[in-house]
Design an enzyme around this catalytic site. Structure first.
Site, short mmCIF file in Angstrom:
data_model
loop_
_atom_site.label_atom_id
_atom_site.label_comp_id
_atom_site.label_asym_id
_atom_site.label_seq_id
_atom_site.Cartn_x
_atom_site.Cartn_y
_atom_site.Cartn_z
CB SER A 51 -0.32 2.34 -1.48
OG SER A 51 -1.61 2.92 -1.49
CE LYS A 122 -4.09 0.70 0.64
NZ LYS A 122 -2.69 1.10 0.46
#
Length: 240
Positions: A51, A122
């Protein structure tokens, strides 16, 4: 009598030297130092998914500073590691086998091998009190109404002004409604935007539900990622 005491002292010193010079003592001391460093200073993590490509690759070993946010707060653009809570549907069942549990507990303590922790990595795009929305005229994320420059984003959702945007049917999956971040919470996204299970995954497109944003609690943030340490070819600080 004096000679007897001297002999006893020499024996004690000799025993002490044998203990501190032994392989097992030094191994335990090394584990202790590693544990203290991981608990209070820096922690080693392995990147679990794609991701954050191309900033981070699957399996990259990264160092996270636990001291980065002492006296300060995460800011937009920071790459952070956080504990996955039930909100993220990422909670991991603890092993029932005591040997497996012990191995993973030790791995989490010293940063080597598998661990009991389930953490995600993230990038922060908005913090407490900030308002996010997407998209601007050119498809950019808006933070407090201003376009956010994100040169690190790859694999983004399709957005073509006038053809596939926030006014077309179907609308671009890049589009999300305006949202103001609550106190002590953060909105985080992956750099590989269309391949990221992040804060906005449930908010994209025309079928998004109310309260779809899943934020990260400040207390769940472990620290700021400051460098990749392995593989050597990826060595260095992440883009941002």
């Amino acid at each position: 009598m004096g000679s007897l005491c001297a002999n006893e002292n020499e024996k004690s010193v000799g025993l002490f030297r044998r203990i501190v010079g032994s392989f097992w003592f030094n191994l335990l001391a090394a584990f202790f130092v590693l544990a203290v460093m991981q608990l209070f200073v820096v922690k080693l993590y392995s990147v679990p998914s794609g991701s954050m490509e191309n900033t981070l690759e699957i399996g990259d070993k990264v160092l996270v500073s636990r001291l980065a946010y002492i006296g300060s707060e995460p800011t937009v653009g920071d790459v952070v590691v956080f504990d996955a809570s039930a909100t993220w549907d990422e909670s991991r069942e603890r092993p029932t086998n005591p040997i497996e549990y012990a191995v993973k507990w030790l791995g989490g303590l010293i940063g080597v091998g598998p661990s009991l922790d389930h953490t995600l990595v993230k990038r922060v795009v908005a913090g407490p009190g900030q308002t996010i929305a997407c998209c601007g005229d050119t498809g950019q994320m808006l933070v407090d109404g201003e376009p956010l420059e994100e040169p690190y984003v790859v694999n983004d959702f399709l957005f073509v002004p006038g053809q596939v945007d926030c006014s077309t049917e179907p609308m671009s999956r890049r589009c999300v409604d305006e949202f103001t971040v609550p106190a002590e919470q953060y909105v985080v996204l992956g750099d590989s935007r269309a391949n990221s299970s992040d804060s906005l995954i449930e908010c994209r497109g025309s079928s998004a539900s109310d309260n779809c944003v899943r934020t990260v609690q400040r207390s769940d943030i472990v620290g700021k990622l400051f460098t990749v340490v392995w593989p050597i070819g990826n060595l260095g600080a992440p883009a941002g």
